[in-house]
Design an enzyme around this catalytic site. Sequence first.
Site, PDB file in Angstrom:
ATOM      1  CE1 TYR A  84       5.820  23.416   1.986  1.00 34.54           C
ATOM      2  CE2 TYR A  84       5.754  21.207   1.048  1.00 34.54           C
ATOM      3  CZ  TYR A  84       5.457  22.560   0.965  1.00 34.54           C
ATOM      4  OH  TYR A  84       4.813  23.047  -0.137  1.00 34.54           O
ATOM      5  CG  PHE A 105       7.495  14.052   1.283  1.00 36.16           C
ATOM      6  CD1 PHE A 105       7.229  13.480   2.512  1.00 36.16           C
ATOM      7  CD2 PHE A 105       6.594  13.829   0.249  1.00 36.16           C
ATOM      8  CE1 PHE A 105       6.092  12.710   2.719  1.00 36.16           C
ATOM      9  CE2 PHE A 105       5.448  13.064   0.440  1.00 36.16           C
ATOM     10  CZ  PHE A 105       5.200  12.504   1.686  1.00 36.16           C
ATOM     11  CD  GLU A 153       0.176   1.077   3.195  1.00 41.39           C
ATOM     12  OE1 GLU A 153      -0.179   2.150   2.671  1.00 41.39           O
ATOM     13  OE2 GLU A 153       0.917   1.016   4.183  1.00 41.39           O
ATOM     14  CG  PHE A 154       2.594   2.860  -2.537  1.00 45.36           C
ATOM     15  CD1 PHE A 154       3.917   2.931  -2.146  1.00 45.36           C
ATOM     16  CD2 PHE A 154       2.204   1.817  -3.367  1.00 45.36           C
ATOM     17  CE1 PHE A 154       4.852   1.996  -2.582  1.00 45.36           C
ATOM     18  CE2 PHE A 154       3.124   0.873  -3.807  1.00 45.36           C
ATOM     19  CZ  PHE A 154       4.454   0.956  -3.415  1.00 45.36           C
ATOM     20  CE  LYS A 164       5.231  -0.337  10.578  1.00 44.49           C
ATOM     21  NZ  LYS A 164       5.357  -1.047   9.286  1.00 44.49           N
ATOM     22  CB  CYS A 203       4.537   4.628   7.213  1.00 46.46           C
ATOM     23  SG  CYS A 203       2.872   3.989   6.971  1.00 46.46           S
ATOM     24  CE  LYS A 205      -0.521  12.030   0.071  1.00 46.25           C
ATOM     25  NZ  LYS A 205      -0.769  11.332  -1.190  1.00 46.25           N
TER      26      LYS A 205
END
Length: 454
Positions: A262, A260, A155-156, A274, A271, A158
């Site tokens: 920021y 990404f 899975e991707f 881990k 996610c 957010k």
Amino acid sequence: MKVTIVGSGYVGLVTGACLAEQGNNVFCLDLDPKKIEILNSGGVPIYEPGLKEMIERNRAAGRLQFSTDVAASVAHGDIQFIAVGTPPDEDGSADLQYVVAAARNIGRNMTTPKVIVDKSTVPVGTADKVSAAITEELEKRSLSADLCSVVSNPEFLKEGAAVEDFMRPDRIVIGTENTPAGLRAKEQMRKLYAPFNRHHERTYYMDVKSAELTKYAANAMLATRISFMNELANLADLVGADIEAVRQGIGSDSRIGFGFLYPGTGYGGSCFPKDVSALSKTAKEHGRELKILGAVDAVNEIQKYVLVEKIEKRFGKDLSNMKFALWGLAFKPNTDDMREAPSRVIIAELVKRGATIVAHDPVAMPEAKHALEQDFQSNPQGLKNVSMVDNPMNALDGADALIIVTEWKAFRSPDFDVVLQKLTRPIVFDGRNLYEPHAMQELGIEYHGIGRHN
């Protein structure tokens, strides 16, 4: 198609609801009776925008059911998704006990051919372990291992945008075996995901191990970008540069992009921490050290203390008799997930220095209370210095400064006249760079961002 989802947590619920939305008949299994009771009574145990409404709609249509009945779940689905948790073990590796247990349950109960899909985030080689567990259970009943084929379909999603990500994915990754059973599984997966490929093909087919590695590689890359920008932001503070100008300057390069980039108080959630740790552990098991990822993780842990250091620099190490308003508890907006949330570190460190905290979060306060109770188990007295309020403005009453930890939209444009009226001192520590330094200066607010220069 008939689909079973083993595990009704974050990934399982989103996957089940979205597949039901496409007309499939979905059976969601979980061994936690309390969770199933919540779902069957119309509740949802997690916060995710749009998920509750989708579940209600598909339950009413008869396309989505929830149960603790393992045998019924295995009998139901021709495709069996394993979407159980893979928490980090003590050594940083992914704990696969729940994945293997789910596989064994399938092997013990299946009597017809099944496609077994690893949806949980799992290290390379997990499909082999799943296949071995199922095969062992089948052989105990003198059944052929050809009854099943194991597929990797990471899975991707957010958190905070999971429903949208599933329904309009950037890509769908499917890893299958190059065997007759694997080819049949590939065809079934193609049919299942056909509605998501109507406008253009989004599916990437590959071998199982490459699919398993793709998930970890994606999260590790995103985590790397975050830690890289946090390092640059800390340098910008030292040299007097403005990290926002730097971000725009490098993000405009098409080879880099803005995603990404920021800076802030570090990443958290279920996610990135881990998966970075698990990927590093996998490499070590094969005699390789991923030095960049080691640095990514180290930088992230340090970054969680940056706001505390700024507060200490401004007020000193002894924060006794000082009160701070804190906006944002969840690790990111649009979720109530408190796992690895930077707010937990910030609160613990400020309380350790004698401070009182009054916090607000739009949705995460119930989860935050549980998380902080765990964090303060060894110091229950310290927890008395932390309270939560339902209105962000109420947190400001008599506070010596405002601390912003999570970039909820509700915090982007507050009534600064009220903020100034309620704060004892006009000071803001902005861990997400929500505000412009020059605008804060014009308002008479002393502003401390991450790598921002007035």
